[in-house]
Design an enzyme around this catalytic site. Structure first.
Site, PDB file in Angstrom:
ATOM      1  N   LYS A 228       4.435  -2.362   6.644  1.00 41.33           N
ATOM      2  CA  LYS A 228       4.181  -3.780   6.361  1.00 41.33           C
ATOM      3  C   LYS A 228       5.461  -4.607   6.390  1.00 41.33           C
ATOM      4  O   LYS A 228       6.566  -4.084   6.393  1.00 41.33           O
ATOM      5  CB  LYS A 228       3.476  -3.923   4.998  1.00 41.33           C
ATOM      6  CG  LYS A 228       1.995  -3.577   5.104  1.00 41.33           C
ATOM      7  CD  LYS A 228       1.225  -3.862   3.837  1.00 41.33           C
ATOM      8  CE  LYS A 228      -0.252  -3.521   4.053  1.00 41.33           C
ATOM      9  NZ  LYS A 228      -1.021  -3.571   2.798  1.00 41.33           N
ATOM     10  N   ARG A 262      -1.846   5.012   1.209  1.00 42.75           N
ATOM     11  CA  ARG A 262      -2.482   4.701   2.493  1.00 42.75           C
ATOM     12  C   ARG A 262      -1.388   4.543   3.531  1.00 42.75           C
ATOM     13  O   ARG A 262      -0.486   3.715   3.365  1.00 42.75           O
ATOM     14  CB  ARG A 262      -3.291   3.412   2.327  1.00 42.75           C
ATOM     15  CG  ARG A 262      -4.067   2.975   3.545  1.00 42.75           C
ATOM     16  CD  ARG A 262      -4.868   1.705   3.204  1.00 42.75           C
ATOM     17  NE  ARG A 262      -5.604   1.189   4.341  1.00 42.75           N
ATOM     18  CZ  ARG A 262      -5.069   0.431   5.294  1.00 42.75           C
ATOM     19  NH1 ARG A 262      -3.806   0.084   5.226  1.00 42.75           N
ATOM     20  NH2 ARG A 262      -5.807   0.009   6.300  1.00 42.75           N
TER      21      ARG A 262
END
Ligand code: 7PM
Length: 282
Positions: A228, A262
């Site tokens: 991210k 995740r």
């Protein structure tokens, strides 16, 4: 790990997910590939191969997502999301042993996915969509409640908090109460602070630092930081050069009490979280 969530075993539609040690959720994106036949056979084969590979690398859950939730993304119509996600869930449920989760906030997709064999709902809107609480209660599978400020199209414009950790914890506690009131048992809930979903770089690191306060709510914590912008912006690295940074973040998260990580990079993340878990329990 927090006492209340330590050693919990989630029943994901008949497939157990034990949280006695940190677990890995592998990200399976099922957006159509531009080189495919446009409908789907090659996409399906690609998804199956990717899922098998992640399981071989140590994934404990496979998260199937049809790109409805991406920051800046436009909403995907229901029929298109069903078309993309359901055949993949069905194929995977028949060929991998681990639980399959579905990354959706649409109750109709959740329902169809569970009917096709999914055993965990990953809801970035924390069951706030109309009908989502009722669907979750009737489906009877565990649900991950994620925090987001705003909506995907606009949430990164100007995120604002007085105390991001306190506000995320309060939001999640309120969604737990709403879920319980709707008939979703507390023991089938997981919490996710929603890294990157309506947060600045500073907010994301405050949340990572304060993750123990989210874990103190007493439910299992899931985190998604893989590749991210909280990694990319900090390090000034493009998407394909964010592995090392993502592993650093995953290790810190587990040290601070995360139960499920995740990730796009299953094998490397599995090693990183094992090191963090060993240090956390030494
Ligand atoms: C573009 C931007 C593509 C962001 C994909 C994403 C989370 C999630 C996502 C998370 C849970 C990604 C995200 N992130 N579900 N779904 N937690 N529970 O990086 O952090 O995959 S989408």
């Amino acid at each position: 790990m927090t006492a209340a969530s330590e050693g919990a075993v989630l029943d994901c539609g008949g497939r157990p997910l034990s949280l006695d040690r940190p677990r890995i959720m592998g990200v399976l994106n099922v957006t159509p590939d531009s080189f495919s036949d446009g409908g789907h056979f090659l996409d399906l084969e690609r998804a199956r191969a990717h899922a098998r590979q992640m399981v071989a690398e140590g994934a404990d859950v496979i998260d199937v997502g049809g790109e409805s939730s991406r920051p800046g993304a436009n909403p995907v119509p229901l029929e298109q999301e069903l078309d993309r996600v359901i055949p993949v869930v069905e194929a995977l449920a028949g060929e991998v042993d681990c639980p399959i989760s579905v990354d959706t906030y649409k109750p109709q997709v959740a329902q169809a996915a569970v009917a096709a064999g999914a055993g965990l709902l990953n809801d970035i809107r924390a069951l706030q969509e109309p009908g989502a609480l009722e669907a979750a209660a009737s489906l009877g599978v565990p649900v991950c409640l994620m925090h987001m400020q705003g909506r995907p199209q606009t949430m990164q414009a100007a995120p604002e908090y007085r105390d991001v950790v306190a506000e995320v914890a309060d939001f999640l506690a309120a969604r737990v109460a709403a879920a319980e009131a709707a008939g979703v048992p507390r023991a089938s809930l997981l919490l996710d602070p929603g890294f990157g979903f309506g947060k600045t770089l500073a907010h994301n690191y405050q949340l990572l630092r304060g993750l123990d306060r989210i874990a103190a709510l007493g439910l299992p914590v899931l985190v998604g930081m893989s590749r991210k912008s909280m990694i990319g912006q900090l390090l000034e690295r493009p998407l394909e050069e964010r592995l090392a940074g993502s592993l650093g973040a995953a290790a810190v998260a587990v040290f601070q009490g995360a139960h499920i990580v995740r990730t796009h990079d299953v094998a490397a993340t599995a090693d990183a979280v094992r090191v963090a878990a060993a240090a956390a329990s030494a």
